[in-house]
Design an enzyme around this catalytic site. Structure first.
Site, mmCIF file in Angstrom:
data_model
loop_
_atom_site.group_PDB
_atom_site.id
_atom_site.type_symbol
_atom_site.label_atom_id
_atom_site.label_comp_id
_atom_site.label_asym_id
_atom_site.label_seq_id
_atom_site.Cartn_x
_atom_site.Cartn_y
_atom_site.Cartn_z
ATOM 1 N N GLY A 19 0.818 -1.207 0.000
ATOM 2 C CA GLY A 19 0.000 0.000 0.000
ATOM 3 C C GLY A 19 0.848 1.252 0.000
ATOM 4 O O GLY A 19 1.694 1.430 0.881
ATOM 5 N N GLY A 21 -0.271 4.437 0.294
ATOM 6 C CA GLY A 21 -0.998 5.592 0.818
ATOM 7 C C GLY A 21 -0.178 6.316 1.877
ATOM 8 O O GLY A 21 1.038 6.167 1.964
ATOM 9 N N PHE A 22 -0.859 7.094 2.705
ATOM 10 C CA PHE A 22 -0.163 7.864 3.732
ATOM 11 C C PHE A 22 0.649 6.961 4.662
ATOM 12 O O PHE A 22 1.811 7.243 4.968
ATOM 13 C CB PHE A 22 -1.166 8.672 4.564
ATOM 14 C CG PHE A 22 -1.759 9.842 3.840
ATOM 15 C CD1 PHE A 22 -1.006 10.968 3.575
ATOM 16 C CD2 PHE A 22 -3.078 9.815 3.419
ATOM 17 C CE1 PHE A 22 -1.553 12.057 2.905
ATOM 18 C CE2 PHE A 22 -3.636 10.885 2.753
ATOM 19 C CZ PHE A 22 -2.874 12.013 2.491
ATOM 20 N N VAL A 87 -1.368 -7.569 -4.346
ATOM 21 C CA VAL A 87 -1.190 -8.690 -3.428
ATOM 22 C C VAL A 87 -2.533 -9.369 -3.220
ATOM 23 O O VAL A 87 -3.527 -8.720 -2.868
ATOM 24 C CB VAL A 87 -0.611 -8.217 -2.082
ATOM 25 C CG1 VAL A 87 -0.545 -9.374 -1.089
ATOM 26 C CG2 VAL A 87 0.774 -7.617 -2.276
ATOM 27 N N GLU A 177 -18.709 17.419 1.848
ATOM 28 C CA GLU A 177 -17.870 18.112 0.871
ATOM 29 C C GLU A 177 -18.474 18.032 -0.527
ATOM 30 O O GLU A 177 -18.526 19.034 -1.254
ATOM 31 C CB GLU A 177 -16.469 17.509 0.887
ATOM 32 C CG GLU A 177 -15.694 17.829 2.146
ATOM 33 C CD GLU A 177 -14.479 16.922 2.345
ATOM 34 O OE1 GLU A 177 -13.710 17.169 3.295
ATOM 35 O OE2 GLU A 177 -14.303 15.977 1.544
ATOM 36 N N ASP A 306 -6.329 2.959 7.741
ATOM 37 C CA ASP A 306 -7.760 2.668 7.744
ATOM 38 C C ASP A 306 -8.067 1.195 7.934
ATOM 39 O O ASP A 306 -9.153 0.831 8.390
ATOM 40 C CB ASP A 306 -8.391 3.125 6.423
ATOM 41 C CG ASP A 306 -8.362 4.634 6.242
ATOM 42 O OD1 ASP A 306 -7.954 5.320 7.192
ATOM 43 O OD2 ASP A 306 -8.744 5.116 5.169
ATOM 44 N N ALA A 321 -5.880 10.572 7.697
ATOM 45 C CA ALA A 321 -4.492 10.600 7.236
ATOM 46 C C ALA A 321 -3.499 10.645 8.386
ATOM 47 O O ALA A 321 -2.476 9.949 8.368
ATOM 48 C CB ALA A 321 -4.282 11.792 6.303
ATOM 49 N N GLN A 322 -3.783 11.470 9.404
ATOM 50 C CA GLN A 322 -2.819 11.597 10.490
ATOM 51 C C GLN A 322 -2.666 10.282 11.255
ATOM 52 O O GLN A 322 -1.561 9.941 11.699
ATOM 53 C CB GLN A 322 -3.235 12.716 11.438
ATOM 54 C CG GLN A 322 -4.629 12.571 12.035
ATOM 55 C CD GLN A 322 -4.997 13.741 12.925
ATOM 56 O OE1 GLN A 322 -4.214 14.161 13.766
ATOM 57 N NE2 GLN A 322 -6.191 14.280 12.733
#
Length: 435
Positions: A19, A21-22, A87, A177, A306, A321-322
């Site tokens: 992965g 991502g962040f 994967v 949003e 996540d 994200a944090q």
């Protein structure tokens, strides 16, 4: 003369990260100076800045503005190699890709995130796309912009109204949003671009099953968000559950809503790779991890971001994200401790603030003990998100695009696109995207 046996060269410790991502990037960068060989695997070649994905979906930004090649992000990490692949299985000491390739590991970090959940109604996905990838964002942008074009050309008032109705299912940050941005497109960006229709007459309806939007926020901030949405022209329908979706609208417990464009942001389901770890899963498919973010019984396998059901201070760590970034750096610290023979540190989550944007000069959030609303929260949201973008070019482009949109009320990425297919007249543009 017999040859003298040569001492075997000890191989380096192998870390595989699944992965980009962040969380995955944070783990890879945290290990850049350690005596390990890191392989980062992702089925896409780019890192996506998901908090601004709704801007692509609503024609505010282009995909390249919020996506960076993973290889480019890790080019200064000499001990990290990047592998494009998916994967599909996790064995005892190796991951298996879709093409059958096996990549061995000593430590594994799984950070494959979540996708949207339709709560057992997967057939709704074709009718109500969610927002987790660039492909999702472009499809949503296509549907939203095409709805105005079809409404412009039809003579049937019922059909016109259906195309000018937009339903967003789910009142979390993404739903809020999207609803706010679509309302702004209709009332500001395209208000004078059509001749047969008035785009500002479009209805944007936000459907939420709970008694408030932004359920993770305090009741007063949630109420402020609802009021700000309604000032933008969004109809907020609370305590409303979706019973069915078809090509012409949504059936709810509070009645039928006729709309040709339905967007989904009501829930998430963890990546199926979580189950491949063999660990206990929560109701959303997240992996229940221990205090070091490792899989119980498999101490060399970490799950972060996540995909992880982690707890700190008696509460579940939110899937933001944090949390992913902190999880990535923590997994790296645990690997470093294992190599040094030290005890692993316990994961401690630090909430650096929560912000949700609603529309132009509208947002809510909490930073520390300070609650923010309206313009101040909106400015804080933008500055923080620009700061977190991966590279300088992205920050500069997004800042310029945001400033231009703010001054002119326009959106610069209003392109209706579709997947290429044989027979499309690319020169004349006569082929119409299918809905």
């Amino acid at each position: 003369m017999a040859s003298v046996p040569q001492p075997r060269r000890s191989r380096r410790h192998r870390v595989v990260i699944v992965g980009g991502g962040f969380g995955g990037l944070a783990a890879a960068k945290a290990l850049r100076d350690d005596p390990v060989d890191v392989t980062l695997i992702d089925r896409r070649n780019h890192h996506l800045f998901q908090p601004l994905l709704y801007q692509v979906a609503t024609a505010g930004l282009n995909p390249a503005d919020i996506a960076t090649p993973i290889r480019s992000s890790l080019r200064k990490c000499a001990n990290v190699s990047v592998r494009l692949g998916e994967v599909v299985r996790i064995d005892d000491r190796a991951v298996v890709l879709a093409d059958g390739t096996q990549i061995e590991f000593d430590h594994l970090v799984v950070a494959t995130g979540v996708r949207h959940s339709y709560f057992g109604h997967d057939d709704w996905e074709q009718l109500a796309p969610g927002l987790k990838s660039i492909e999702d964002a472009l499809e949503i942008r296509r549907r939203v912009l095409l709805a105005f074009e079809i409404a412009e050309r039809t003579d049937d008032p019922t059909e016109r109204d259906e195309h000018l109705n937009f339903v967003v299912v789910g009142g979390g940050p993404t739903g809020v949003e999207l609803a706010g941005a679509i309302a702004e497109i209709a009332t500001r960006a395209m208000s004078r671009d059509f001749r047969s229709i008035d785009p500002s007459s479009a209805r944007v309806i936000l459907v939420e099953g709970a008694d408030r939007v932004l359920g993770a926020y305090t009741p007063d901030l949630a109420e402020s968000a609802r009021r700000q949405l309604e000032r933008l022209g969004v109809e907020v329908r609370l305590d409303t559950l979706v019973d069915g979706i078809d090509e012409r609208g949504v059936d709810t417990n509070n009645g039928r809503i006729d709309a040709r464009t339905v967007l989904w942001s009501a829930g998430v389901q963890a990546s199926p790779l979580g189950a491949a770890t063999g660990a206990e899963l929560d109701r959303a498919g997240r992996v229940v991890v221990d205090e070091a973010l490792a899989v119980p019984g498999r101490p060399n396998v970490f799950v972060i971001g996540d995909l992880a059901h982690a707890r700190w201070g008696g509460e579940q760590v939110p899937g933001v994200a944090q949390g992913a970034i902190q999880g990535g750096t923590h997994a790296a610290a645990c690997i470093r401790a294992d190599l040094a023979g030290r005890a692993r540190p316990v994961f401690r989550y630090t909430n650096k603030g929560e912000l949700a944007t609603i529309g132009r000069s509208s947002a809510v959030g909490v930073i520390g003990k300070v609650k923010l609303r309206g313009w101040l929260a909106w400015m804080a949201w933008w500055m923080i998100h620009i700061l977190f973008l991966i590279n300088f070019r992205s920050r500069l482009v997004v800042l310029f695009s945001w400033a231009w949109s703010y001054v002119t009320f326009q959106r610069g990425s209003r392109l209706i696109t579709s997947a290429w297919r044989p027979g499309t007249d690319r020169a004349s543009g006569t082929s119409e995207p299918s809905r």
